[in-house]
Scaffold this motif. Structure first.
Motif, short mmCIF file in Angstrom:
data_model
loop_
_atom_site.label_atom_id
_atom_site.label_comp_id
_atom_site.label_asym_id
_atom_site.label_seq_id
_atom_site.Cartn_x
_atom_site.Cartn_y
_atom_site.Cartn_z
N PHE A 243 9.86 2.37 -5.15
CA PHE A 243 8.45 2.62 -4.84
C PHE A 243 7.62 1.37 -5.14
N ALA A 244 7.85 0.76 -6.31
CA ALA A 244 7.11 -0.43 -6.71
C ALA A 244 7.42 -1.61 -5.80
N GLU A 245 8.70 -1.82 -5.50
CA GLU A 245 9.09 -2.95 -4.66
C GLU A 245 8.55 -2.79 -3.24
N SER A 246 8.59 -1.57 -2.73
CA SER A 246 8.08 -1.33 -1.39
C SER A 246 6.57 -1.57 -1.32
N ALA A 247 5.87 -1.15 -2.36
CA ALA A 247 4.41 -1.35 -2.40
C ALA A 247 4.07 -2.83 -2.48
N GLU A 248 4.80 -3.58 -3.32
CA GLU A 248 4.56 -5.02 -3.42
C GLU A 248 4.85 -5.73 -2.10
N ARG A 249 5.94 -5.34 -1.45
CA ARG A 249 6.32 -5.97 -0.19
C ARG A 249 5.29 -5.70 0.90
N ALA A 250 4.79 -4.47 0.94
CA ALA A 250 3.79 -4.13 1.95
C ALA A 250 2.51 -4.94 1.76
N TYR A 251 2.15 -5.18 0.50
CA TYR A 251 0.93 -5.93 0.22
C TYR A 251 1.11 -7.43 0.50
N ILE A 252 2.23 -7.99 0.04
CA ILE A 252 2.46 -9.44 0.17
C ILE A 252 2.79 -9.83 1.60
N ASP B 79 -1.09 -5.01 3.54
CA ASP B 79 -1.51 -3.61 3.46
C ASP B 79 -1.61 -3.21 1.99
N PRO B 80 -2.82 -3.02 1.44
CA PRO B 80 -2.97 -2.72 0.02
C PRO B 80 -2.80 -1.24 -0.32
N VAL B 81 -2.76 -0.36 0.69
CA VAL B 81 -2.75 1.08 0.43
C VAL B 81 -1.54 1.52 -0.40
N PRO B 82 -0.28 1.14 -0.03
CA PRO B 82 0.85 1.56 -0.87
C PRO B 82 0.74 1.06 -2.31
N LEU B 83 0.25 -0.17 -2.50
CA LEU B 83 0.13 -0.70 -3.85
C LEU B 83 -0.94 0.04 -4.64
N LEU B 84 -2.05 0.36 -4.01
CA LEU B 84 -3.10 1.13 -4.68
C LEU B 84 -2.60 2.53 -5.03
N SER B 85 -1.79 3.12 -4.15
CA SER B 85 -1.22 4.43 -4.44
C SER B 85 -0.28 4.36 -5.64
N PHE B 86 0.53 3.30 -5.67
CA PHE B 86 1.45 3.10 -6.79
C PHE B 86 0.69 2.91 -8.11
N ILE B 87 -0.37 2.11 -8.07
CA ILE B 87 -1.17 1.88 -9.28
C ILE B 87 -1.81 3.18 -9.77
N VAL C 86 -8.43 2.75 -13.85
CA VAL C 86 -8.07 2.73 -12.44
C VAL C 86 -9.06 1.86 -11.66
N GLU C 87 -10.34 1.99 -11.98
CA GLU C 87 -11.37 1.21 -11.30
C GLU C 87 -11.18 -0.28 -11.51
N LYS C 88 -10.80 -0.69 -12.72
CA LYS C 88 -10.58 -2.11 -13.01
C LYS C 88 -9.47 -2.68 -12.13
N PHE C 89 -8.41 -1.92 -11.94
CA PHE C 89 -7.31 -2.38 -11.09
C PHE C 89 -7.75 -2.45 -9.63
N PHE C 90 -8.49 -1.43 -9.20
CA PHE C 90 -8.91 -1.38 -7.80
C PHE C 90 -9.84 -2.53 -7.45
N ARG C 91 -10.66 -2.98 -8.42
CA ARG C 91 -11.58 -4.08 -8.17
C ARG C 91 -10.85 -5.37 -7.77
N ILE C 92 -9.61 -5.49 -8.18
CA ILE C 92 -8.84 -6.70 -7.86
C ILE C 92 -8.51 -6.75 -6.37
N PHE C 93 -8.28 -5.58 -5.77
CA PHE C 93 -7.80 -5.51 -4.39
C PHE C 93 -8.89 -5.16 -3.38
N VAL C 94 -9.85 -4.35 -3.80
CA VAL C 94 -10.87 -3.86 -2.87
C VAL C 94 -12.13 -4.70 -3.04
N GLU C 95 -12.50 -5.42 -1.99
CA GLU C 95 -13.68 -6.27 -2.03
C GLU C 95 -14.91 -5.48 -1.58
#
Length: 307
Positions: free
Chosen positions: A218-227, A231-239, A253-262
């Protein structure tokens, strides 16, 4: 910026008084500007900013023309009215209409440029540039899909000025070889800019994804989709899944989301009324998405109750 322009205009009017001993333009400008500052702080009277701004611009431009002994004609009136309508940002939902009208008046003013050197040499370039500004203003107002033109407005105006000055002033005076070189330089600048801005992406066929039961997968797939795919959605779901599983609260959760969502940004080179219109459109779109999310939550809750 407003204060800087006011100080600049007042300084020029002060210089005019120094040379001519005519104090009326400076005093009138100061009185109108004081009223403008007061009106700007009262929302219900914001429409009065337009005539007051017209007075400020008209006094400044007309005084300069009189000092240089230039004929005024319609140019001074049209350019003053145009900027007076285009500059203010009105909070009314139709506040963009005066702005568009102002831009068209500015474009019209350039067709009445006084027939004196060097202003008469810039009549066509300035008029065409105003047409480009008008097009990149009207089209985004008509269609939200055209908002990308606002970001390209500076280059389009620059290209229009460059091409119109070249073709109207210089091209006929050059040797044939240099004419071709100038033509290709303009074409090359256009291609280099737009090829650098617009990237053509080949859409891969959508592959059916199998369920991921393993946490590491799950983690590897989310990282691969983002990199790889952006696509940040799988990584945000994993987080979200990981943080809530570990007992973290919403703030984490909000602190983590701030890194990806502008945060949504308004185009840098937009006029005031364009910013207001774009913000209103995006607010409406956010309300629609929020309503959709609420409906999805209600459906999930209803399924849980039935289960």
């Amino acid at each position: 910026m407003r204060i800087f322009l006011a100080v600049t205009a007042a300084s020029l009017l002060g210089a005019y008084y120094y040379f001519t001993k005519d104090l009326i333009p400076l005093v009138t400008f100061a009185a109108i500007y004081s009223a403008y500052e007061v009106i700007s702080r009262i929302d219900r009277l914001e429409i009065l900013k337009i005539p007051l701004l017209f007075g400020l611009i008209f006094i400044s431009v007309r005084t300069g023309f009189q000092y240089l002994e230039y004929p005024e004609g319609y140019f001074v009136y049209l350019i003053s009215a145009g900027f007076a309508l285009a500059i203010p940002t009105l909070r009314h939902r139709l506040g963009f209409i005066p702005g568009i009208a102002g831009i068209f008046l500015i474009g019209t003013a350039f067709f009445f440029v006084p027939d004196i050197y060097p202003m008469n040499q810039l009549e066509i370039p300035l008029a065409l540039s105003a047409v480009v500004i008008a097009m990149t203003t009207v089209l985004p107002v008509i269609s939200e899909k055209m908002e990308f033109l606002i970001d390209h407005r500076p280059f389009l105006v620059f290209l229009t000025l460059l091409a119109s000055v070249y073709y109207s002033q210089f091209r006929e005076t050059l040797y044939p070889g240099f004419r071709n070189l100038g033509d290709w330089i303009i074409v090359a600048l256009t291609l280099m800019y737009f090829l650098g801005k617009f990237r053509f992406e080949i859409e891969d066929a959508v592959k059916e994804k199998s369920k991921i039961s393993n946490f590491d997968e799950f983690a590897e797939s989310a990282e691969r989709a983002y990199i790889e795919d952006g696509d940040p959605v799988p990584l945000l779901s994993f987080i979200s899944y990981t943080l809530f599983r570990s007992g973290r609260d919403v703030e984490d959760v909000e602190k983590f989301f701030r890194i990806f969502v502008e945060k949504e940004r308004v185009p840098r080179y937009s006029f005031g009324f364009e910013k207001q219109l774009i913000m209103r459109r995006r607010k409406s779109r956010r309300l629609e998405r929020l309503s959709l999310i609420k409906n999805m939550f209600e459906e999930i809750g209803g399924e849980d109750e039935r289960g």
